[in-house]
Design a protein around this motif. Sequence first.
Motif, short mmCIF file in Angstrom:
data_model
loop_
_atom_site.label_atom_id
_atom_site.label_comp_id
_atom_site.label_asym_id
_atom_site.label_seq_id
_atom_site.Cartn_x
_atom_site.Cartn_y
_atom_site.Cartn_z
N SER A 100 37.29 47.28 22.70
CA SER A 100 37.90 46.37 23.25
C SER A 100 38.25 47.04 24.66
N PRO A 101 38.26 46.04 25.84
CA PRO A 101 38.59 46.67 27.22
C PRO A 101 40.03 47.11 27.21
N ARG A 160 44.32 43.63 33.89
CA ARG A 160 45.59 43.83 34.22
C ARG A 160 46.45 44.12 32.98
N SER A 161 46.11 43.44 31.71
CA SER A 161 46.95 43.53 30.74
C SER A 161 46.18 43.29 29.39
N VAL A 162 46.47 43.70 28.31
CA VAL A 162 46.05 43.24 27.09
C VAL A 162 47.36 42.77 26.23
N GLY A 214 46.26 39.60 21.69
CA GLY A 214 44.83 40.34 21.83
C GLY A 214 44.26 39.78 23.03
N LEU A 215 44.74 38.70 23.90
CA LEU A 215 44.17 38.08 25.06
C LEU A 215 44.08 39.14 26.12
N LEU A 216 43.14 39.09 26.88
CA LEU A 216 43.03 40.06 28.28
C LEU A 216 43.42 39.23 29.23
N GLU A 217 44.58 39.80 30.30
CA GLU A 217 44.66 39.17 31.54
C GLU A 217 43.81 39.80 32.37
N ALA A 240 44.55 35.28 41.87
CA ALA A 240 43.34 34.74 40.86
C ALA A 240 43.51 35.41 39.63
N ARG A 241 43.69 34.90 38.49
CA ARG A 241 44.00 35.37 37.11
C ARG A 241 43.28 34.46 36.13
N ALA A 242 42.48 35.30 35.34
CA ALA A 242 41.90 34.71 34.18
C ALA A 242 42.40 35.42 32.70
N VAL A 243 42.65 34.44 31.72
CA VAL A 243 43.27 34.95 30.39
C VAL A 243 41.87 34.60 29.44
#
Length: 137
Positions: A2-3, A102-104, A108-111, A127-130
Amino acid sequence: MSPAVGDKLPAQEFPVRRVDLVRYCGASGDFNPIHWNERFAKEVGLPDVIAHGMFTMATAVRVVTDWTGDPGAVVEYGVRFTRPVVVPDAEGAVISVSGEVRSVREDGLLEVSLTATVNGDTVMAKARAVVRWKDAA
Protein backbone atom coordinates in the motif's frame (compact mmCIF):
# COMPACT_ATOMS: atom_id res chain seq x y z
CA MET A 1 2.21 -2.93 -0.97
CA SER A 2 0.00 0.00 0.00
CA PRO A 3 1.08 3.59 -0.60
CA ALA A 4 2.44 5.66 2.27
CA VAL A 5 2.15 9.29 3.29
CA GLY A 6 4.42 11.40 1.09
CA ASP A 7 4.34 9.04 -1.88
CA LYS A 8 4.17 11.00 -5.14
CA LEU A 9 1.83 10.04 -7.93
CA PRO A 10 3.32 10.13 -11.43
CA ALA A 11 2.86 13.68 -12.74
CA GLN A 12 1.18 14.10 -16.10
CA GLU A 13 0.59 16.81 -18.67
CA PHE A 14 -2.70 17.00 -20.52
CA PRO A 15 -2.92 19.03 -23.74
CA VAL A 16 -6.27 20.80 -24.20
CA ARG A 17 -7.42 22.03 -27.59
CA ARG A 18 -10.57 23.84 -28.61
CA VAL A 19 -11.88 20.69 -30.26
CA ASP A 20 -11.69 18.94 -26.85
CA LEU A 21 -13.92 21.66 -25.40
CA VAL A 22 -16.42 21.36 -28.24
CA ARG A 23 -16.58 17.60 -27.69
CA TYR A 24 -17.09 18.20 -23.97
CA CYS A 25 -19.92 20.62 -24.78
CA GLY A 26 -21.66 17.79 -26.60
CA ALA A 27 -20.99 15.23 -23.89
CA SER A 28 -22.03 17.48 -21.02
CA GLY A 29 -24.81 19.43 -22.71
CA ASP A 30 -23.13 22.68 -21.58
CA PHE A 31 -22.96 24.79 -24.74
CA ASN A 32 -22.19 28.09 -23.01
CA PRO A 33 -20.36 30.07 -25.73
CA ILE A 34 -17.52 31.01 -23.35
CA HIS A 35 -16.30 27.46 -23.92
CA TRP A 36 -16.14 27.58 -27.72
CA ASN A 37 -16.72 31.09 -29.12
CA GLU A 38 -13.70 33.39 -28.83
CA ARG A 39 -15.60 36.54 -29.81
CA PHE A 40 -18.28 35.94 -27.18
CA ALA A 41 -15.76 35.02 -24.47
CA LYS A 42 -13.88 38.27 -25.04
CA GLU A 43 -17.11 40.31 -25.14
CA VAL A 44 -17.96 39.13 -21.62
CA GLY A 45 -14.50 40.04 -20.33
CA LEU A 46 -12.59 36.77 -20.56
CA PRO A 47 -9.14 36.69 -22.16
CA ASP A 48 -10.22 33.93 -24.55
CA VAL A 49 -12.24 30.71 -24.60
CA ILE A 50 -12.04 28.87 -21.26
CA ALA A 51 -12.34 25.20 -20.40
CA HIS A 52 -15.36 24.01 -18.43
CA GLY A 53 -14.60 23.69 -14.73
CA MET A 54 -15.81 20.09 -14.73
CA PHE A 55 -13.61 19.34 -17.74
CA THR A 56 -10.61 20.68 -15.82
CA MET A 57 -11.58 18.73 -12.71
CA ALA A 58 -12.06 15.49 -14.66
CA THR A 59 -8.78 15.95 -16.48
CA ALA A 60 -6.86 16.46 -13.22
CA VAL A 61 -8.28 13.40 -11.48
CA ARG A 62 -6.90 11.22 -14.28
CA VAL A 63 -3.59 11.31 -12.40
CA VAL A 64 -5.35 9.47 -9.57
CA THR A 65 -7.33 7.05 -11.71
CA ASP A 66 -4.28 6.17 -13.80
CA TRP A 67 -2.31 5.60 -10.58
CA THR A 68 -4.94 3.33 -9.02
CA GLY A 69 -5.84 1.62 -12.29
CA ASP A 70 -9.52 1.91 -11.34
CA PRO A 71 -11.72 5.01 -11.71
CA GLY A 72 -14.12 3.39 -9.22
CA ALA A 73 -11.43 3.62 -6.53
CA VAL A 74 -12.12 7.35 -6.15
CA VAL A 75 -14.80 7.58 -3.47
CA GLU A 76 -14.69 11.36 -2.95
CA TYR A 77 -13.25 14.27 -4.90
CA GLY A 78 -13.42 18.01 -4.55
CA VAL A 79 -11.55 21.10 -5.71
CA ARG A 80 -11.65 24.85 -5.53
CA PHE A 81 -10.99 26.64 -8.80
CA THR A 82 -8.51 29.50 -8.59
CA ARG A 83 -8.52 30.64 -12.22
CA PRO A 84 -9.95 29.40 -15.50
CA VAL A 85 -8.00 27.37 -18.00
CA VAL A 86 -7.68 29.67 -21.00
CA VAL A 87 -7.48 27.75 -24.29
CA PRO A 88 -6.10 29.90 -27.14
CA ASP A 89 -7.08 28.70 -30.60
CA ALA A 90 -3.65 28.16 -32.14
CA GLU A 91 -1.62 26.67 -29.29
CA GLY A 92 -4.26 25.36 -26.89
CA ALA A 93 -3.25 24.83 -23.27
CA VAL A 94 -1.49 22.19 -21.19
CA ILE A 95 -2.77 21.23 -17.74
CA SER A 96 0.11 19.92 -15.59
CA VAL A 97 -1.01 17.76 -12.70
CA SER A 98 0.86 16.17 -9.80
CA GLY A 99 -0.35 14.39 -6.70
CA GLU A 100 0.81 13.21 -3.31
CA VAL A 101 -0.56 10.86 -0.65
CA ARG A 102 -1.36 13.17 2.28
CA SER A 103 -2.77 10.65 4.74
CA VAL A 104 -3.78 7.05 5.25
CA ARG A 105 -6.98 6.96 7.26
CA GLU A 106 -7.84 4.37 9.88
CA ASP A 107 -10.44 2.91 7.52
CA GLY A 108 -7.65 2.29 4.97
CA LEU A 109 -8.71 5.02 2.60
CA LEU A 110 -6.02 7.30 1.20
CA GLU A 111 -6.28 11.06 0.98
CA VAL A 112 -4.47 12.40 -2.07
CA SER A 113 -3.83 16.06 -2.80
CA LEU A 114 -3.55 17.27 -6.37
CA THR A 115 -1.87 20.31 -7.86
CA ALA A 116 -2.97 21.50 -11.30
CA THR A 117 -1.25 24.31 -13.16
CA VAL A 118 -1.27 25.92 -16.59
CA ASN A 119 1.86 27.85 -17.57
CA GLY A 120 2.98 27.67 -13.95
CA ASP A 121 -0.23 29.25 -12.62
CA THR A 122 -2.35 27.21 -10.21
CA VAL A 123 -5.83 26.54 -11.63
CA MET A 124 -7.18 24.39 -8.76
CA ALA A 125 -6.60 24.72 -5.02
CA LYS A 126 -7.50 22.39 -2.18
CA ALA A 127 -7.91 19.56 -4.69
CA ARG A 128 -8.35 16.37 -2.72
CA ALA A 129 -9.37 12.85 -3.64
CA VAL A 130 -10.22 10.04 -1.24
CA VAL A 131 -9.18 6.71 -2.71
CA ARG A 132 -9.80 3.07 -1.85
CA TRP A 133 -6.51 1.32 -2.59
CA LYS A 134 -6.91 -2.07 -4.26
CA ASP A 135 -5.01 -3.89 -1.47
CA ALA A 136 -7.16 -2.38 1.30
CA ALA A 137 -9.84 -4.60 2.74
